[in-house]
Design an enzyme around this catalytic site. Sequence first.
Site, PDB file in Angstrom:
ATOM      1  N   GLU A  76       0.819  -1.219   0.000  1.00 55.50           N
ATOM      2  CA  GLU A  76       0.000   0.000   0.000  1.00 55.50           C
ATOM      3  C   GLU A  76       0.851   1.266   0.000  1.00 55.50           C
ATOM      4  OE1 GLU A  76      -3.587   2.076   2.595  1.00 55.50           O
ATOM      5  OE2 GLU A  76      -2.280   0.608   3.543  1.00 55.50           O
ATOM      6  N   ASP A  77       1.954   1.278   0.762  1.00 53.96           N
ATOM      7  CA  ASP A  77       2.665   2.530   1.021  1.00 53.96           C
ATOM      8  C   ASP A  77       4.045   2.630   0.381  1.00 53.96           C
ATOM      9  OD1 ASP A  77       0.533   3.349   2.560  1.00 53.96           O
ATOM     10  OD2 ASP A  77       1.393   2.645   4.441  1.00 53.96           O
TER      11      ASP A  77
END
Length: 705
Positions: A76-77
């Site tokens: 996600e990051d």
Amino acid sequence: MIDVEDLIALVRNYNPKTNVEMLREAYAYGREMHSGQTRQSGEEYFTHPVEVAAILTEQRLDDASIITALLHDTIEDTRSTYGDISNRFGNEVAELVDGVTKLTNLQLSSSETKQAENFRKLFMAMSKDLRVILVKLADRLHNMRTIKSMKPEKQVQKARETMDIFAPLAGRMGMQWMREELEDLAFRVLNPDGRNSIIRRFITLQRETGDVVKRITDDIQTELGAESITADVFGRAKKPYSIWRKMEEKGQSFSRLSDIYGFRIICESDGDCYRVLGAIHRRWRSVPGRFKDYISQPKSNGYRSIHTTVSGRDGKRVEIQIRTRQMHEVAESGVAAHWSYRDGVRAQNPFAVDPARWIAQLTERFEAAEDHGEFLENVKLEMYSDKVFCFTPKGEVVKLPKGATPLDFAYSIHTRIGDSCVGAKVDGVRVPLWTRLKNGQSVVILTAEGQRPQAAWIEIVATGRAKGAIRKSLREENRERYIKLGRELARVGFEHIGKKATDKALSTASKQMGLGEGEELLARLGSAEVNVRDVVRALYPELDVRGDEVDAKSAVLGLDAGEQPHRAQCCQPCPGERIVGISYRGQGVLIHAIDCAALEEFEDQPDRWIDLQWHSGQHAAVHAVSLAVTISNDAGVLGRICTLIGEQKANISDLKFRDRKPDFYRIIIDVELRDLEHLHAVMLALEAESDVARVRRIRDLDRRP
């Protein structure tokens, strides 16, 4: 931050055969991917995945779960992808990380329809691999432990989501320690004054009475020694939120609560558990109705224990849990016990529940839900429910949530039994269908051919399965009537904005709202399951802007910048009435009518009172007011009532039947109004209708937030 060797040591404590090199590689890869990223507190971001992994080591989870925790934010990051993780750490870890990523992206506290769909996705993720939820819960726990670094409004949002969803989910999975900590951390944000008050009272109580926990622990050990029973005894004061909830449920002050201490006795065998119970009950008087034997009747998540409450020293009530060491391991880990390791091998705990079977039982109830609302209702009922165990005439056990009735019992056996229920016998005695069942009761359901569910049954039953079955039956039975009423409601609602409720428009709106084709939307409108405003908004979102009308967010004057006003549901104030605000730390300001009886509670807290007034401009018709209306039970009357309200340019947001008699109906109508003058116009129009016997505005203290 915990370094890699310390983390490996934590895993080796319970799993000497852990793949050390894989752990080192996951640690190094996660740290590299998150390089340069920081948390809101300013510390290195990778401290968070490492702490999540450390939380999972406390549950003695397998290597795949620990590695997933280290990598759970990478997809996600960071620039990392599913393929990268799969190539380095295998498909199992990649699937788990991907599952956690998808859960993180679910906005579980969003609007009801979206929330229900996201709950459905959450349970789908659980059904694939329950370890996804274990990592997510550990992720939420660490975020709540460090929540002070977030902005105040973000803290409130996360705390509310934790209290409503993640804490009950942890409890449903049997991880009671995590549920209690999540609740307490959320309570610290949502009601810091209440929590501090509980803690201060505890300190005062300890100063007055001394160390009650040690004295009672010593008393219990003395009794067990006299019976030659070997066992460990642990005692503690209950968590602040647990005490606060008891005070709210029982309507009692702290000084009147008695069972604020809990004790746990861990012994060697099942037989010892019952010997301990006998010793405790011989020494202290048991409290009626406070005994549960979850050893002979385990919970679905594998939990086993004996619960009893006794009157201890100085008449103080004391809650005692009795279990074996193996039962205690499952009680601490819940469903997670299935993956726990000891000495390098999967722990063979006979009480650990098979996750696949557990999740199948949990999701079975939700499969029959026909729409988002029913699914969401089922989820919340299941997660928050405590269980009672009743018996069929053949001696089979039926598990039901606390507060269940014979109707719930009937529907849990079969929908056909529930639909045709005309009565019930509990322990051989005929009882009303609204009777609340208790543990150990034997229930016989009486049925009759031709019997159909009644609308009032929805208010009687406690299970989502029963509510869904009753609504489905009522929709089918009253479908034609609901369609006709829904068409009239749609006509009035569309005319209100200068549009026509054509078949094409309604069909388009139905598809837009996920209700398919045909007349389903009209049936839902007629049964008050769908709001006309939502139908209009689905087709004409631009018309939701109300020109020169005062915006709802700026309708109240006298608030500081950033303060959020909320109307109190107990008095439902509307423009034109004198109002006052009561401030709630972190939650905004609650607006009450000046004559609201609920304000008596705050007479000794003048610092929380805020002088407010309504904006003098034209207000939007968004202020819901509840009206109790008694009407004749004749054909077409309800339709005319709805038309009358529509003609006054008011919108019906909800409609409930409170009483159905052969000659009249009592209904509660929630009407969205501009101001007090608008309310009087609506009530006057209703009173002038010959088929309306009575109209009154409802103000109810029981509906306080």
